[in-house]
Design a protein around this motif. Structure first.
Motif, PDB file in Angstrom:
ATOM      1  N   UNK A 358      -4.317   0.146  -4.503  1.00 28.41           N
ATOM      2  CA  UNK A 358      -4.120  -1.177  -3.892  1.00 28.41           C
ATOM      3  C   UNK A 358      -3.631  -2.182  -4.946  1.00 28.41           C
ATOM      4  N   UNK A 359      -4.215  -2.090  -6.161  1.00 25.87           N
ATOM      5  CA  UNK A 359      -3.831  -3.036  -7.225  1.00 25.87           C
ATOM      6  C   UNK A 359      -2.388  -2.853  -7.669  1.00 25.87           C
ATOM      7  N   UNK A 360      -1.816  -1.698  -7.368  1.00 25.71           N
ATOM      8  CA  UNK A 360      -0.422  -1.435  -7.746  1.00 25.71           C
ATOM      9  C   UNK A 360       0.533  -1.577  -6.563  1.00 25.71           C
ATOM     10  N   UNK A 361      -0.014  -1.948  -5.382  1.00 26.31           N
ATOM     11  CA  UNK A 361       0.846  -2.082  -4.190  1.00 26.31           C
ATOM     12  C   UNK A 361       0.538  -3.404  -3.475  1.00 26.31           C
ATOM     13  N   UNK A 362      -0.214  -3.310  -2.378  1.00 28.39           N
ATOM     14  CA  UNK A 362      -0.458  -4.519  -1.581  1.00 28.39           C
ATOM     15  C   UNK A 362      -1.185  -5.600  -2.371  1.00 28.39           C
ATOM     16  N   UNK A 363      -2.174  -5.194  -3.173  1.00 30.92           N
ATOM     17  CA  UNK A 363      -2.940  -6.179  -3.936  1.00 30.92           C
ATOM     18  C   UNK A 363      -2.041  -6.980  -4.860  1.00 30.92           C
TER      19      UNK A 363
END
Ligand code: GUN
Ligand code: ZN
Length: 448
Positions: A358-363
């Protein structure tokens, strides 16, 4: 390079996030996994997804059949240096030595427009070949090199946030600017490139050491003068650097406070590292909306320290994931995430695969204010997509077979276990195809 099809259907196992997954032990909160689906793309945007068992695209759809592969939104790298492909994997130095010995000489070469243009093309093509479709990038101090980077991103249709590096002290000849010249160059770059296509400008202070207070103030003023500018810098990476900043800015409460006093902390501010922050600093990040680009492979390679992700969660400030090449050792965000897990393990915490991805995409997209465009597979998003093999090579293939329960007498593991093994064992050799706004731009070994 293939032309973009107007209507493109991609068959694969679709994985993305609808909301922020839970920290700690993995649950399926926020995780959206749609095995064997067609992802439908029209005019470069996602228009839907349908289960392959119940739907077949008609003849007006161009089909890319990646069945058995994993499709994710393209990775977002929130902190990486274009000129530092020349110094990746350089031996024997901590941050300050490493800058002097390797990095500044490499960046000096970008004064040559040909070197800069070649470097920009090589860098962006490498990002795409590693599964990263959007990035927040340090150029060099040179205006022409920054022009070349914006132009190269525009040619590729990529989402790029970058800016000319500001450095008016403690840097060698050829890499220093001054307040007046830097302001003029920034204004020219903003006028030409900010908001052009998918390009956006970032006010780019290298770090507090290499800018005078006057230059900091000018940078803060630029951010207030222009709508929607980003800010990028480094903060609290290395203990020698911490001491130097404290000596240069005795009036500041902390290293982070130096940036705050110049008005540089806001929701589009991306600060790399943040290892040596205290509770006040973390609260300041939360309150200003600025966030940390955690760069685990760089932090390990340069021996900088172990980022406290748990403390960031407790304080409530944002964390995205960054390669920080050339301090970092790979452009591949799978490798970066695997390093992030190890950093947290050394701190006694176990990072789950969902928080990491998530931290590398949506986040990352949400923290950058770009979630209307990238970071997920929602209808309406631009089709920046990467298709991955679940496994590459005999060990990963065997491990994946175990996770799938494909071996006799072996019970299938849950999806988290399979995805965690994919992250931990995977790298750019797993990449099957990269699409930018629905156009295939890298990875051509598959047949459709
Ligand atoms: N601090 C100031 N400049 C740099 C850089 O180029 N890389 C890293 N990792 N830290 C920095
Ligand atoms: Zn950096």
């Amino acid at each position: 390079m293939m032309q973009a099809a107007m209507k493109l259907a991609l068959r694969a196992d679709l994985l993305d996030f609808t909301t922020t997954p839970s920290w700690g032990n993995p649950t399926m909160d926020g995780v959206r996994f749609r095995p064997d689906h067609w992802l439908l793309v029209d005019a470069g945007r996602i228009v839907g997804a349908e289960a392959a068992a119940a739907f077949a695209p008609g003849p007006d759809w161009q089909r890319h059949d990646h069945r058995g592969r994993l499709l994710l939104p393209g990775f977002i790298d929130t902190h990486v240096h274009c000129p530092q492909l020349d110094v990746i994997a350089s031996w024997g130095a901590g941050l300050l030595d490493w800058l002097e010995t390797y990095t500044f000489p490499a960046e000096q070469r970008f004064a040559d427009p040909d070197v800069a243009a070649d470097g920009a093309a090589r860098f962006l093509d490498a990002l795409l070949a590693h599964g990263t479709t959007a990035a927040v990038v340090f150029s060099t101090v040179h205006r022409t090199a920054t022009e070349a980077l914006f132009a190269a991103a525009g040619q590729r249709g990529m989402r790029l946030v970058t800016g000319k590096v500001l450095m008016d002290r403690h840097a060698p000849d050829g890499l220093r600017d001054d307040v007046v010249g830097a302001e003029r160059d920034c204004e020219a770059l903003i006028a030409r490139w900010h908001g052009q296509g998918r390009n956006a400008y970032a006010v780019t202070i290298r770090f507090a050491v290499t800018s005078t207070p006057e230059q900091m103030a000018m940078a803060g003023e630029l951010g207030r003068r222009h709508e929607g500018l980003f800010m990028q810098t480094h903060v609290a990476e290395n203990l020698d650097e911490m001491k130097w900043v404290a000596a240069l800015y005795p009036e500041a409460r902390s290293y982070l406070d130096v940036y705050h006093r110049a008005g540089l902390l806001h929701p589009r501010a991306v600060l790399a590292h943040g290892i040596w922050l205290d509770a006040h600093d973390r609260a300041l990040l939360r309150d200003t909306g600025a966030h940390i680009a955690h760069s685990p492979s760089s932090n390990l390679f340069l021996g900088s320290g172990l980022f406290d992700w748990q403390a960031a969660i407790d304080a409530g400030h944002g964390v995205s994931i960054a390669s920080d090449v050339g301090g970092g050792t790979s452009l591949c965000q799978l490798r970066t995430l695997a390093e992030a897990y190890k950093v947290q393990a050394l701190r006694g915490t176990r990072l789950n695969a969902w928080t990491a991805l998530h931290a590398a995409t949506r986040g990352a997209a949400e923290l950058l204010g770009l979630a209307h465009e990238i970071g997920h597979l929602d209808t309406g998003a631009l089709a920046d997509l990467v298709v991955w093999e679940w496994a590459h090579g005999p060990v990963a293939s065997h491990r994946d077979a175990v996770a799938r329960g494909a071996l006799p007498g072996v019970q299938a593991q849950d999806l988290h276990a399979r995805v965690f093994a994919w992250i931990t064992l995977g790298d750019e050799r797993n990449l099957a195809a990269t699409y930018v706004a629905g156009r295939l731009v890298a990875g051509v070994r598959q047949t459709f």
